[in-house]
Design a protein around this motif. Structure first.
Motif, short mmCIF file in Angstrom:
data_model
loop_
_atom_site.label_atom_id
_atom_site.label_comp_id
_atom_site.label_asym_id
_atom_site.label_seq_id
_atom_site.Cartn_x
_atom_site.Cartn_y
_atom_site.Cartn_z
N HIS A 215 -16.11 -10.29 12.83
CA HIS A 215 -15.88 -11.76 12.67
C HIS A 215 -14.28 -12.07 12.87
O HIS A 215 -13.44 -10.89 12.70
N SER A 289 -12.21 -18.61 5.14
CA SER A 289 -13.77 -18.42 5.64
C SER A 289 -14.81 -19.42 4.48
O SER A 289 -15.85 -19.52 5.05
N ALA A 291 -14.71 -21.73 0.62
CA ALA A 291 -13.59 -22.37 -0.15
C ALA A 291 -13.59 -21.78 -1.74
O ALA A 291 -14.59 -20.90 -2.17
N GLU A 310 -4.47 -19.86 0.13
CA GLU A 310 -5.83 -20.08 0.84
C GLU A 310 -5.51 -20.72 2.25
O GLU A 310 -4.62 -21.52 2.34
N ALA A 311 -6.36 -20.32 3.14
CA ALA A 311 -6.25 -20.78 4.60
C ALA A 311 -7.67 -21.11 4.99
O ALA A 311 -8.60 -20.72 4.49
N GLY A 313 -9.98 -21.32 8.26
CA GLY A 313 -10.01 -20.80 9.75
C GLY A 313 -11.66 -21.09 10.26
O GLY A 313 -12.18 -21.62 9.55
N THR A 315 -13.95 -19.73 13.71
CA THR A 315 -14.04 -18.85 15.24
C THR A 315 -13.48 -19.67 16.23
O THR A 315 -12.64 -19.26 17.28
N ASP A 393 -16.27 -30.31 9.81
CA ASP A 393 -16.03 -30.19 8.25
C ASP A 393 -15.39 -31.71 8.06
O ASP A 393 -14.60 -32.10 8.92
N LYS A 410 -21.62 -30.62 9.89
CA LYS A 410 -22.52 -29.73 10.76
C LYS A 410 -23.52 -29.23 9.68
O LYS A 410 -23.29 -29.00 8.72
N LYS A 419 -21.93 -17.34 7.77
CA LYS A 419 -22.38 -18.74 8.37
C LYS A 419 -23.87 -18.40 8.83
O LYS A 419 -24.08 -17.34 9.45
P1 AMP Z 1 -16.34 -19.16 10.79
O1 AMP Z 1 -16.53 -19.69 12.33
O2 AMP Z 1 -17.35 -18.28 10.52
O3 AMP Z 1 -14.88 -18.69 10.65
O4 AMP Z 1 -16.47 -20.46 9.99
C1 AMP Z 1 -15.78 -21.62 9.96
C2 AMP Z 1 -16.19 -22.36 8.89
O5 AMP Z 1 -15.85 -22.10 7.72
C3 AMP Z 1 -15.32 -23.74 8.95
O6 AMP Z 1 -15.72 -24.74 9.67
C4 AMP Z 1 -15.60 -23.96 7.55
O7 AMP Z 1 -16.81 -24.83 7.28
C5 AMP Z 1 -15.56 -22.88 6.62
N1 AMP Z 1 -14.13 -22.66 6.20
C6 AMP Z 1 -13.33 -21.81 6.43
N2 AMP Z 1 -12.28 -21.73 5.67
C7 AMP Z 1 -12.60 -22.50 4.49
C8 AMP Z 1 -12.02 -22.58 3.58
N3 AMP Z 1 -10.66 -22.17 3.07
N4 AMP Z 1 -12.69 -23.56 2.53
C9 AMP Z 1 -13.60 -23.97 2.83
N5 AMP Z 1 -14.24 -23.85 4.08
C10 AMP Z 1 -13.76 -22.89 4.92
#
Ligand code: AMP
Length: 624
Positions: A215, A289, A291, A310-311, A313, A315, A393, A410, A419
């Motif tokens: 990941h 990844s 909330a 908190e960040a 992120g 893909t 988002d 989405k 996810k």
């Molecule tokens: P991924 O591609 O698996 O990294 O998932 C990306 C998605 O994870 C984002 O589009 C958000 O919906 C969610 N995400 C990532 N970081 C956060 C965060 N700190 N708070 C809330 N949702 C997050």
């Protein structure tokens, strides 16, 4: 910043910090930067001899750990890496390996499994990875297991370039088929730089990685961000809340990054490890990844006396988009921080950028963002507007440009950071001949944020039950994609326009998701009920109530299993509770594995528990 390739980034570090530790792991000798660089050169040469070179795709299916980290680095330097989740079932590997058009597959030597079987059936050459456990962490040999001619052995001499695709990952989305996200060498190096900059990482830092290395969070958020500045990474074999404290003690990491459920599990174990915590060297704790509940953030900061960053992120952004800054700059509770790499804006449906405090879709653009999904013009058409990538988002920027995420446009489900594309689940369930309609949907969950359930309409005369459908799903899908509850309905509820609406389905099916109370019918059911009630902190639960619907998660499942194992010496894998999530189902399964003497122990124990007050019963179970 100059366009970069992973190769040059690692070369620079090997020159600047040859004797610094690059990678280490539990019970392994550390690997220094000059050794890593040399090893990668050898591996690249082996891959080239095997006929793998620039732009060829190599799927990697390996357990987490130092070998996985180094295999990813070597393949990314030589070609294009495509790490896949080792937990996938054969059907999933079949899809991913064919979709990727993989030139070869790297797997652990001597390990059978669906990835190997599928690659063999598809004629994809297999390269076996043989770890050298007595050598430094991440040292291994690559052994092609080919009959001649399967891989053409022409030698590749040219090095990868900044615009070459370095990494391809699949992302779940609105369609049932995950989309391929190609990320260039430059995308990855820029993203690593963005993360190391906001966290002020230096060669003095040491990251404890527990995130999966298939990941983007683990690959770039932990591994490349560290290696890009000459810092070291402890490559654990995966997350383990109780081991975490030992790793803190042994390796003295200066930071770690994780998803919120991991932080919650760590907090749940923290009270047993005061000394390790007070001695620990953590400079920061990072979360991404999903909330992070504000309460978890404040508790983590109090327990570890370190700032929690908190960040946000994704893909498609090679991981980080925003991050809270380090002190003395402000961290805002509930915010995912400020732009930390790409530009961030908020856009309305027709492509206008919106002003501060206005809700809309979060959009990004910058050097770490993919230039588009592979072979998917329709997805690209809707994902890009005026050069901005739509994240799917929803949120707003405040007047100081801190981003707040408020929801999602989405159709993915975020189950504790994992996810899931609900359409993929629908399609897997529809493979069953007795299922007419299937709709997977999110249900709120106290620690995971969202859990997964499914509503199913059966064909006439079919006699399937929810548990039977889940059993079927376990054969088709990796465990984390199996709905924790399947409800059978006569009709799937529709929205006001008559259209099927996934969002809001949990509220419409609230009655079906609830079970009528049925009291425990025997001693074993009584014991399991007592254990659950104590761990889930609820007074009454019936034998058909679902553990996960009641707020259970993998941390609590581990506690249930360890209490059960303390009473009878049988091996109960954690997945058992996920497969049998009601007292009735679990007890039926256990009854077949428990012998008569254990059953009489249970009767005595239940009699004893009955005589105790709630508090005394809790203490007895805790002691177990
Ligand atoms: P991924 O591609 O698996 O990294 O998932 C990306 C998605 O994870 C984002 O589009 C958000 O919906 C969610 N995400 C990532 N970081 C956060 C965060 N700190 N708070 C809330 N949702 C997050």
């Amino acid at each position: 910043m100059q366009p970069l390739c992973l190769n040059s980034l690692l070369e620079i570090q090997a020159k600047q910090h040859p004797d610094a530790i690059a990678i280490t792991a539990p019970e392994r000798t550390p690997l220094k930067y000059h050794q890593l660089n040399q090893h990668i050169h050898q591996l690249v040469a082996t891959l080239n001899i095997c006929g793998v070179g620039r732009q060829d795709r190599v799927a990697i299916v390996l357990p987490n750990g130092p070998e996985m980290a180094v295999a990813f680095l070597a393949v990314t330097v030589a070609a294009t890496s495509a790490p896949l989740n080792p937990a996938y079932r054969a059907e999933e590997f079949d899809f991913y390996l064919s979709d990727l058009n993989a030139k070869a597959l790297i797997i652990q030597a001597g390990v059978a499994g669906p990835a190997r079987t599928v690659a063999q059936a598809r004629g994809i050459p297999i390269i076996e990875l043989q770890p050298v456990l007595e050598a430094e962490a991440g040292i291994f040999t690559l052994i092609p297991t080919l009959t001649s001619g399967e891989l053409n052995s022409s030698k590749y001499t040219s090095w990868t370039q900044p615009d070459d695709i370095a990494l391809v990952l699949h992302t779940s989305g609105t369609t049932s088929r995950p989309k391929i996200v190609p990320l260039t060498q430059n995308n990855l190096c820029i993203s690593a730089h963005n993360i190391s900059s906001i966290l002020e990482l230096s060669e003095k830092d040491r990251c404890l990685n527990m995130m999966p290395l298939f990941h983007i969070h683990g690959l770039i958020g932990a591994l490349l961000s560290s290696l890009s500045v000459g810092a070291s990474v402890v490559c654990s074999l995966g997350f383990n809340a109780s081991q975490f404290f030992q790793w803190l003690k042994i390796f003295g990491p200066t930071w770690y990054t994780a998803v919120p459920t991991m932080h919650q599990a760590i907090l749940a174990h923290a009270s047993n490890h005061h000394k390790i915590i007070s001695d620990c060297q953590l400079r920061l704790i990072r979360s991404s990844s999903a909330a992070l509940p504000p309460l978890v953030l404040t508790e983590l900061e109090t327990v570890f006396n370190a700032p929690v960053i908190e960040a946000y992120g994704m893909t498609e952004a090679s991981h980080q988009m925003t991050s809270n800054p380090l002190p003395p700059r402000q961290r805002k509770l509930g915010s995912v921080g400020i732009a930390a790499g790409p530009e961030i804006a908020i856009m309305d449906e027709v492509g206008h950028l919106l002003s501060a405090e206005t809700l809309g879709e979060i959009v990004i653009r910058g050097a770490n963002v993919t230039s588009g999904y592979e072979n998917n013009p329709s997805a690209n058409q809707s994902a890009f507007t005026k050069g901005w990538f739509r994240t799917g988002d929803q949120g707003y920027l405040d007047s100081e440009n801190y981003l707040f995420i408020t929801g999602r446009l989405k159709e993915i489900i975020n189950r504790g950071g994992e996810k899931i594309s609900p359409r993929e689940i629908d399609e897997a369930l529809l493979e069953h001949p007795d299922i007419l309609q299937a709709v997977a949907f999110a249900v709120p969950h106290p620690t995971l944020g969202e859990d997964l359930a499914a509503a199913v309409v059966l064909r006439d005369q079919a006699t399937l039950t929810g548990p039977m459908i889940r059993e079927f799903a376990f054969q088709q899908l990796a465990d984390f994609k199996v709905p924790s509850e399947v409800v059978i309905v006569d009709e799937i509820p529709k929205g006001a326009t008559g259209k099927l609406q996934r969002i809001g389905l949990a509220a419409k099916l609230v009655n079906q998701l609830q079970r009528d109370y049925v009291a425990p019918r025997n001693n074993l059911e009584m014991l399991i009920t007592d254990i659950w009630a104590e761990i889930l902190d609820i007074k009454t639960l019936g034998i058909h109530d679902n553990f996960f619907r009641l707020g259970g998660d993998s941390l609590r499942a581990t506690r249930v299993i360890s209490q059960l194992q303390a009473f009878f010496p049988i091996d109960i894998p954690i997945v058992t509770l996920f497969m049998k999530p009601t007292v009735a189902e679990l007890s039926q399964l256990l009854a077949t594995s428990i012998n008569a003497s254990d059953l009489s122990t249970i009767s005595e124990l239940v009699a004893e528990l009955d005589e105790l007050s709630d508090e005394e019963a809790k203490q007895l179970l805790d002691k177990a």
